[in-house]
Design an enzyme around this catalytic site. Structure first.
Site, PDB file in Angstrom:
ATOM      1  N   ARG A  48       0.858  -1.183   0.000  1.00  0.00           N
ATOM      2  CA  ARG A  48       0.000   0.000   0.000  1.00  0.00           C
ATOM      3  C   ARG A  48       0.893   1.232   0.000  1.00  0.00           C
ATOM      4  O   ARG A  48       2.083   1.130   0.325  1.00  0.00           O
ATOM      5  CB  ARG A  48      -0.910  -0.009   1.234  1.00  0.00           C
ATOM      6  CG  ARG A  48      -1.975  -1.108   1.200  1.00  0.00           C
ATOM      7  CD  ARG A  48      -2.846  -1.087   2.435  1.00  0.00           C
ATOM      8  NE  ARG A  48      -3.840  -2.154   2.404  1.00  0.00           N
ATOM      9  CZ  ARG A  48      -4.243  -2.840   3.462  1.00  0.00           C
ATOM     10  NH1 ARG A  48      -3.734  -2.569   4.656  1.00  0.00           N
ATOM     11  NH2 ARG A  48      -5.149  -3.795   3.346  1.00  0.00           N
ATOM     12  N   ARG A 141     -11.044   4.161   5.618  1.00  0.00           N
ATOM     13  CA  ARG A 141      -9.697   3.954   5.079  1.00  0.00           C
ATOM     14  C   ARG A 141      -9.570   4.488   3.646  1.00  0.00           C
ATOM     15  O   ARG A 141      -8.541   4.995   3.246  1.00  0.00           O
ATOM     16  CB  ARG A 141      -9.373   2.460   5.037  1.00  0.00           C
ATOM     17  CG  ARG A 141      -8.811   1.864   6.303  1.00  0.00           C
ATOM     18  CD  ARG A 141      -8.516   0.399   6.038  1.00  0.00           C
ATOM     19  NE  ARG A 141      -7.813  -0.243   7.125  1.00  0.00           N
ATOM     20  CZ  ARG A 141      -7.443  -1.515   7.112  1.00  0.00           C
ATOM     21  NH1 ARG A 141      -7.722  -2.261   6.061  1.00  0.00           N
ATOM     22  NH2 ARG A 141      -6.803  -2.039   8.126  1.00  0.00           N
ATOM     23  N   ARG A 152     -14.232  -8.534   4.787  1.00  0.00           N
ATOM     24  CA  ARG A 152     -13.489  -8.329   6.029  1.00  0.00           C
ATOM     25  C   ARG A 152     -14.414  -8.390   7.253  1.00  0.00           C
ATOM     26  O   ARG A 152     -14.021  -8.884   8.311  1.00  0.00           O
ATOM     27  CB  ARG A 152     -12.731  -7.002   5.989  1.00  0.00           C
ATOM     28  CG  ARG A 152     -11.553  -7.012   5.008  1.00  0.00           C
ATOM     29  CD  ARG A 152     -10.714  -5.749   5.122  1.00  0.00           C
ATOM     30  NE  ARG A 152      -9.647  -5.713   4.136  1.00  0.00           N
ATOM     31  CZ  ARG A 152      -8.465  -6.321   4.269  1.00  0.00           C
ATOM     32  NH1 ARG A 152      -8.220  -7.028   5.354  1.00  0.00           N
ATOM     33  NH2 ARG A 152      -7.547  -6.226   3.335  1.00  0.00           N
TER      34      ARG A 152
END
Length: 203
Positions: A48, A141, A152
């Site tokens: 990321r 996020r 998730r």
């Protein structure tokens, strides 16, 4: 270097993605730069923004991960969202040899695997105050699709169910960062705390 910390068992922390584990670890390492070492996992997922190879993860190809797995390099491994993650014996050994307490950030599937090894760590579960709060954190996020958030959350539900079975020595609910960090810090330093109650699963 503290001789007390050297004698402490490794600390395995687990909890749903987005619950704040990375924030807690960053704060702990900033406050105690010489006492702890993080077990850096291997992963096949792409880095990321801001992540560095060897710091957050060792980023490897799927073929390389398979080679390491076949060679018995991992204490535990798991597949999540189409990517592999694994904790190597090498990284845990390096931390211990440096005289630091090793901290491992592990998925529930990996916790089950570690329980069948001779590592003998302390198990700590970081829980969200609710699944609704976790959903908000994941969306905030800005890196997750709705499908990824849903996946998730489903995984988080299973992790909390596993925690309710008494799989961990300590449970901390991250409802207030300062309070959570204080409890987390105390566990990391080898103190005993009273665990929080896990949230209901039906919100």
């Amino acid at each position: 270097m503290s001789p007390v910390v050297e004698l402490l068992r490794p600390l395995v922390i687990s909890g749903p993605s987005g619950v704040g584990k990375s924030t807690l670890l960053q704060r702990l390492f900033a406050d105690y730069p010489d006492k702890f070492g993080f077990s850096v996992s291997h992963t096949t997922r792409a880095p990321r923004p801001g992540e560095e190879d060897g710091k957050q993860y060792y980023f490897v190809t799927r073929d390389r991960f398979t080679e390491l797995l076949a060679g018995g390099a991992f204490i535990e491994h798991a597949e999540f969202s189409g990517n592999f993650y694994g904790t190597s014996f090498m990284t845990v050994r390096e931390v211990s040899q440096a005289g630091r307490r090793c901290i491992l950030d592990i998925e529930a599937q990996g916790v089950r695997q570690i329980k069948s090894t001779n590592l003998n760590p302390v198990y700590l579960f970081i829980s969200p105050p609710s699944l609704t709060a976790l959903r908000s954190r994941l969306r905030a996020r800005g890196t997750e699709s709705e499908a990824s958030v849903a996946k998730r959350l489903a995984t988080a539900l299973k992790e909390i169910e596993y925690a309710k079975e008494g799989a961990h020595e300590y449970v901390i609910v991250n409802d207030d960062l300062d309070r959570t960090y204080d409890l987390f810090r105390r566990v990391a330093l080898g103190e005993e705390i009273v665990s929080d109650s896990l949230p209901p699963l039906d919100d």
